[in-house]
Design a protein around this motif. Structure first.
Motif, PDB file in Angstrom:
ATOM      1  N   THR A 106       7.497  -2.274  -1.039  1.00 19.86           N
ATOM      2  CA  THR A 106       6.702  -3.459  -1.369  1.00 19.86           C
ATOM      3  C   THR A 106       7.607  -4.623  -1.741  1.00 19.86           C
ATOM      4  O   THR A 106       7.427  -5.749  -1.266  1.00 19.86           O
ATOM      5  CB  THR A 106       5.791  -3.118  -2.575  1.00 19.86           C
ATOM      6  OG1 THR A 106       5.249  -1.820  -2.401  1.00 19.86           O
ATOM      7  CG2 THR A 106       4.681  -4.129  -2.741  1.00 19.86           C
ATOM      8  N   ASP A 208       0.899  -8.691  -4.063  1.00 17.19           N
ATOM      9  CA  ASP A 208       1.444  -7.332  -4.117  1.00 17.19           C
ATOM     10  C   ASP A 208       0.237  -6.453  -4.468  1.00 17.19           C
ATOM     11  O   ASP A 208      -0.346  -6.579  -5.547  1.00 17.19           O
ATOM     12  CB  ASP A 208       2.519  -7.327  -5.212  1.00 17.19           C
ATOM     13  CG  ASP A 208       3.010  -5.933  -5.597  1.00 17.19           C
ATOM     14  OD1 ASP A 208       2.257  -4.969  -5.414  1.00 17.19           O
ATOM     15  OD2 ASP A 208       4.132  -5.839  -6.112  1.00 17.19           O
ATOM     16  N   SER A 231       3.415  -0.156  -0.661  1.00 20.14           N
ATOM     17  CA  SER A 231       3.838   1.144  -0.143  1.00 20.14           C
ATOM     18  C   SER A 231       2.834   2.189  -0.619  1.00 20.14           C
ATOM     19  O   SER A 231       1.887   1.873  -1.337  1.00 20.14           O
ATOM     20  CB  SER A 231       5.295   1.453  -0.496  1.00 20.14           C
ATOM     21  OG  SER A 231       5.494   1.377  -1.872  1.00 20.14           O
ATOM     22  N   TYR A 233       2.899   5.317  -2.256  1.00 20.51           N
ATOM     23  CA  TYR A 233       3.012   6.419  -3.223  1.00 20.51           C
ATOM     24  C   TYR A 233       2.162   6.275  -4.474  1.00 20.51           C
ATOM     25  O   TYR A 233       2.255   7.087  -5.382  1.00 20.51           O
ATOM     26  CB  TYR A 233       4.475   6.661  -3.598  1.00 20.51           C
ATOM     27  CG  TYR A 233       5.199   5.491  -4.233  1.00 20.51           C
ATOM     28  CD1 TYR A 233       5.796   4.508  -3.463  1.00 20.51           C
ATOM     29  CD2 TYR A 233       5.317   5.395  -5.617  1.00 20.51           C
ATOM     30  CE1 TYR A 233       6.484   3.459  -4.037  1.00 20.51           C
ATOM     31  CE2 TYR A 233       6.007   4.347  -6.207  1.00 20.51           C
ATOM     32  CZ  TYR A 233       6.579   3.378  -5.411  1.00 20.51           C
ATOM     33  OH  TYR A 233       7.266   2.330  -5.986  1.00 20.51           O
TER      34      TYR A 233
HETATM   35  C1  LIG Z   1       3.215  -3.941  -8.931  1.00 16.22           C
HETATM   36  C2  LIG Z   1       4.324  -3.173  -8.282  1.00 16.22           C
HETATM   37  N1  LIG Z   1       4.946  -3.710  -7.230  1.00 16.22           N
HETATM   38  C3  LIG Z   1       5.948  -3.058  -6.590  1.00 16.22           C
HETATM   39  C4  LIG Z   1       6.375  -1.823  -7.023  1.00 16.22           C
HETATM   40  C5  LIG Z   1       7.512  -1.157  -6.289  1.00 16.22           C
HETATM   41  O1  LIG Z   1       7.093  -0.824  -5.015  1.00 16.22           O
HETATM   42  P1  LIG Z   1       8.123  -0.347  -3.881  1.00 16.22           P
HETATM   43  O2  LIG Z   1       8.795   0.871  -4.397  1.00 16.22           O
HETATM   44  O3  LIG Z   1       7.247  -0.068  -2.711  1.00 16.22           O
HETATM   45  O4  LIG Z   1       9.059  -1.471  -3.638  1.00 16.22           O
HETATM   46  C6  LIG Z   1       5.755  -1.218  -8.120  1.00 16.22           C
HETATM   47  C7  LIG Z   1       6.203   0.108  -8.601  1.00 16.22           C
HETATM   48  O5  LIG Z   1       5.843   0.566  -9.650  1.00 16.22           O
HETATM   49  C8  LIG Z   1       4.691  -1.910  -8.749  1.00 16.22           C
HETATM   50  O6  LIG Z   1       4.049  -1.382  -9.805  1.00 16.22           O
END
Ligand SMILES: Cc1ncc(COP(=O)(O)O)c(C=O)c1O
Length: 405
Positions: A106, A208, A231, A233
């Motif tokens: 993300t 996001d 993403s 997970y």
């Molecule tokens: C709001 C938010 N954005 C992004 C992320 C990270 O995502 P990625 O691992 O896909 O970059 C997190 C992870 O906890 C999150 O809570």
């Protein structure tokens, strides 16, 4: 063991959760699909959601296919799985499949989209806020250091106030970037109002959506979201290192340019070809069009296989039902936790599956929860984050409340 394409597809069809019906779902069937519920009351889905048995089975079949002699080529299944997963994700957020690209992370996707907008060179600015994800804020701070005009709105009592954005957005603003649901306290921001503000100034709205897609209804068109990423997970019940980006169709390749290159190459000379065409250049190339232009090389096979299973699972349960289910749990926690000494830092009536509570003695609280087999997250020192999902029951909530009482 020989795995054939029809075995994989048959396996995928069997992925449907049992007992799902319009208006509700059978919590016991869902619990059976997530073996983790047998041993723990797991309330940390905002960190990482467990896999369902259906996703695990699909991954096993994939590993089997990769490990042993295979009966059929894997490409047709793979190609179908790619298309189906994009189509299901698009449906989930009311986008078109032609607006969906695969991504690895993300945060990386947000950064890549930003790079493609050339904001700094054009003298533009970006507006974000302190409830956005910390790695994204870090990214903006680094860009600020390198000369990009970045304006970071601060929250007020754990919520964002539209007036604070109105004060800093101007005609040079090119992007407002938010987490639709904050990972800190689950705050669901009024993205529609922010997108109206952005659009009124000729800017775009990036959301996001990792902390909400799959858990609450999202309609990118109705919400005015231009760009989004998640993403898989968390609420998409999939794996790390794989996900989806939404790029509004008319922005692709124009306002938001790809920053990496993806396409095909043709060699027009011997020995590559026995019939060179003198009218063509020696090495011809054709760039990928559509959302694939934001992808480079292969997307994660295991990521896609898992996402396909869970997107089917989510569709079968129904996002409205998922939301209604977690609302019953979060509603109770919002009421009960302050009564036993944990004031909420999530606004009342907030429509997300994530809550956070100020904790006087974080270490003692975590020790008591651990003893009771209850998983939560403790973040930013003393903020206890509780994030129930489809398999959490009121008995899980009892267990948590009893442990803390
Ligand atoms: C709001 C938010 N954005 C992004 C992320 C990270 O995502 P990625 O691992 O896909 O970059 C997190 C992870 O906890 C999150 O809570």
């Amino acid at each position: 063991m020989q795995i054939r394409r029809r075995d994989l597809l048959a396996g995928a069809a069997a992925a449907m959760p049992r007992g799902a019906a319009a208006g509700s779902f059978d919590i016991n069937s869902v619990r059976a699909d997530f073996p983790r519920t047998r041993t723990a009351a797991y309330f940390d889905n905002a960190s990482c959601h467990p896999l369902s048995v259906q996703s695990a089975a699909a991954l096993h079949r994939f590993i089997e296919w990769n490990t042993n002699e295979v009966g059929e080529p894997w490409w047709p299944y793979w190609s179908e799985a790619r298309q189906q997963s994009k189509a299901l994700f698009a449906e989930l957020i009311n986008a078109r499949p032609s607006e969906i690209a695969f991504l690895r992370s993300t945060v990386e996707a947000e950064s890549n989209l930003l790079n493609g907008m050339n904001i700094q060179a054009e003298g533009g600015n970006v507006v974000t806020n302190d409830l956005h994800y910390s790695a994204s804020i870090y990214n903006y701070k680094m860009r600020q250091k390198a000369g990009l005009d970045v304006r970071i709105v601060k929250h007020r009592d754990w919520q964002l106030d539209l007036r604070d954005f109105e004060r800093v957005v101007d005609k040079k603003t090119k992007l407002i970037a938010v987490a639709l649901v904050s990972n800190v306290n689950g705050y669901l921001c009024d993205v529609k109002a922010l997108s109206q503000l952005a659009h009124a100034h000729g800017a775009l709205l990036y959301a996001d959506i990792i902390q909400c897609v799959g858990a609450i209804p999202i309609d990118v068109k109705a919400m005015g979201i231009d760009l989004a990423a998640a993403s898989t997970y968390k609420w998409l019940m999939g794996l790390k290192g794989f996900g989806f980006a939404y790029i509004r169709e008319d922005l692709q390749g124009t306002v938001v340019k790809p920053t990496q290159h993806s396409g095909g190459v043709r060699f027009n000379y011997a020995p590559w070809t026995t019939t060179p065409d003198p009218k063509q250049e020696d090495i011809g190339f054709s760039p990928v069009t559509g959302p694939g232009r934001y992808e480079v090389s292969y997307a994660s096979c295991s990521g896609i296989i898992c996402a396909l299973e869970s997107l089917k699972y989510i569709k079968q349960l129904g996002v409205d039902n998922i939301r209604a289910h977690s609302r019953a749990l979060t509603g109770r926690l919002q009421k009960e936790m302050p009564r036993i000494g944990y004031p909420s830092i999530t606004p009342p009536g907030n429509e997300s599956p994530i809550l956070a509570f100020a904790t006087r003695d974080p270490q003692a609280a975590i020790a008591r929860l651990k003893q009771a087999g209850v998983h939560v997250a403790m973040r930013f020192g003393n903020k206890m984050r509780i994030s129930p999902s489809v398999y959490n029951s009121q008995e899980d909530v009892d267990r948590l409340l009893n442990a803390l009482s």
